[in-house]
Design a protein around this motif. Structure first.
Motif, PDB file in Angstrom:
ATOM      1  N   PHE A  53       0.822  -1.209   0.000  1.00  0.00           N
ATOM      2  CA  PHE A  53       0.000   0.000   0.000  1.00  0.00           C
ATOM      3  C   PHE A  53       0.862   1.268   0.000  1.00  0.00           C
ATOM      4  O   PHE A  53       0.509   2.265  -0.624  1.00  0.00           O
ATOM      5  CB  PHE A  53      -0.929   0.000   1.218  1.00  0.00           C
ATOM      6  N   THR A  54       1.983   1.224   0.713  1.00  0.00           N
ATOM      7  CA  THR A  54       2.875   2.384   0.727  1.00  0.00           C
ATOM      8  C   THR A  54       3.471   2.609  -0.660  1.00  0.00           C
ATOM      9  O   THR A  54       3.553   3.744  -1.142  1.00  0.00           O
ATOM     10  CB  THR A  54       3.993   2.179   1.765  1.00  0.00           C
ATOM     11  N   ALA A  55       3.870   1.517  -1.309  1.00  0.00           N
ATOM     12  CA  ALA A  55       4.443   1.614  -2.658  1.00  0.00           C
ATOM     13  C   ALA A  55       3.421   2.144  -3.659  1.00  0.00           C
ATOM     14  O   ALA A  55       3.763   2.879  -4.592  1.00  0.00           O
ATOM     15  CB  ALA A  55       4.971   0.257  -3.099  1.00  0.00           C
ATOM     16  N   LYS A  56       2.137   1.780  -3.471  1.00  0.00           N
ATOM     17  CA  LYS A  56       1.079   2.209  -4.391  1.00  0.00           C
ATOM     18  C   LYS A  56       0.550   3.608  -4.059  1.00  0.00           C
ATOM     19  O   LYS A  56      -0.243   4.171  -4.817  1.00  0.00           O
ATOM     20  CB  LYS A  56      -0.090   1.212  -4.348  1.00  0.00           C
ATOM     21  N   GLY A  57       0.953   4.165  -2.922  1.00  0.00           N
ATOM     22  CA  GLY A  57       0.469   5.489  -2.533  1.00  0.00           C
ATOM     23  C   GLY A  57      -0.904   5.475  -1.903  1.00  0.00           C
ATOM     24  O   GLY A  57      -1.560   6.519  -1.819  1.00  0.00           O
ATOM     25  N   VAL A  58      -1.365   4.297  -1.456  1.00  0.00           N
ATOM     26  CA  VAL A  58      -2.640   4.228  -0.738  1.00  0.00           C
ATOM     27  C   VAL A  58      -2.511   4.999   0.567  1.00  0.00           C
ATOM     28  O   VAL A  58      -3.432   5.692   1.001  1.00  0.00           O
ATOM     29  CB  VAL A  58      -3.054   2.765  -0.476  1.00  0.00           C
ATOM     30  N   TRP A  59      -1.350   4.854   1.206  1.00  0.00           N
ATOM     31  CA  TRP A  59      -1.007   5.695   2.347  1.00  0.00           C
ATOM     32  C   TRP A  59       0.479   5.979   2.307  1.00  0.00           C
ATOM     33  O   TRP A  59       1.239   5.326   1.606  1.00  0.00           O
ATOM     34  CB  TRP A  59      -1.444   5.095   3.679  1.00  0.00           C
ATOM     35  N   TRP A  60       0.914   6.961   3.044  1.00  0.00           N
ATOM     36  CA  TRP A  60       2.329   7.301   3.108  1.00  0.00           C
ATOM     37  C   TRP A  60       2.618   7.959   4.454  1.00  0.00           C
ATOM     38  O   TRP A  60       1.703   8.333   5.192  1.00  0.00           O
ATOM     39  CB  TRP A  60       2.729   8.222   1.950  1.00  0.00           C
ATOM     40  N   PHE A  61       3.905   8.061   4.783  1.00  0.00           N
ATOM     41  CA  PHE A  61       4.328   8.516   6.099  1.00  0.00           C
ATOM     42  C   PHE A  61       5.068   9.845   5.999  1.00  0.00           C
ATOM     43  O   PHE A  61       5.878  10.046   5.088  1.00  0.00           O
ATOM     44  CB  PHE A  61       5.246   7.476   6.752  1.00  0.00           C
TER      45      PHE A  61
END
Length: 229
Positions: A53-61
């Motif tokens: 999900f982080t790689a797909k940009g669903v969420w990020w930090f």
């Protein structure tokens, strides 16, 4: 912004439970190794989900809240999250089950499971194009189906009650991570990938995601410690 915000969230999540683990009435410290094994087993698919999900940009930090170290695209604090949160949850369940009679909650098993199937099923069908919503619904329904119909566990009602007990902690931890009480969120979500329904600053999917993770941690921990006195 404080670069140690996320690590402090993990620390304060775990510290009271960790210290209490050594209480002679509890002795949860004797189960540390088995907890680490069980939490790692559960963490593997959830971390893979997180990385994807982080790689797909669903969420990020927002790395301004972290120490800056990343593994596979995730801050080191996020990796620790999959041990700190389960530790507090499993420890709480262990203590409540040890010191209180929760047998009354087993009568709620069917109600909880079938209500979850209906509500989550409808949400999944209506919002199947929102990936966080769909995957959360799918994982939670699958988890409940396995535990109730295949593993035939009678503690789903008890675990669900404990999860409700843990809600103040959930709102405190996830609230800060999603932007409550701080200038901007530690974790940011793509609006097109979730319902957009928030409890304060927390996406409602987070609570369902956390519920499935909680149930699986209890299940694997119980399985690994079944012969413990």
């Amino acid at each position: 912004m404080m670069p140690y915000t996320y690590i402090l969230i993990n620390f304060f999540t775990i510290i009271i439970c960790f210290v209490a683990s050594f209480d002679r009435r509890i002795h949860f410290n004797k189960l540390f190794e088995k907890f680490l094994l069980s939490s790692t087993i559960v963490a593997i698919p959830f971390i893979a989900w997180d990385i994807w999900f982080t790689a797909k940009g669903v969420w990020w930090f927002d790395l301004n809240y972290t120490l800056g170290f990343k593994i596979a695209g995730l801050p080191i604090e996020e990796w620790l999250f999959f041990y700190c949160i389960p530790f507090a949850c499993v420890f709480t369940y262990y203590c409540l089950e040890k010191f209180f009679s929760l047998a009354w909650a087993t009568a709620l098993n069917n109600l909880i499971v079938f209500t979850a199937f209906i509500v989550l099923g409808v949400v999944g069908l209506l919002y199947y194009e929102r990936i966080y919503t769909l995957l959360t619904v799918t994982v939670t329904i699958t988890t409940l189906f396995y535990l109730h119909f295949i593993a035939q566990k009678e503690w789903i009602g008890k675990a669900s009650f404990v999860y409700l007990v843990l809600m103040p902690g959930f709102f405190a931890v996830n609230g800060i991570l999603t932007g409550s009480f701080i200038p901007s969120p530690v974790v940011n979500y793509n609006p097109g990938d979730f319902l957009g329904v928030r409890m304060g600053t927390i996406p409602v999917e987070d609570a369902v995601y956390g519920y499935s993770q909680f149930l699986l941690n209890i299940y694997v921990f119980k399985k690994i410690t079944k012969n413990e006195k």
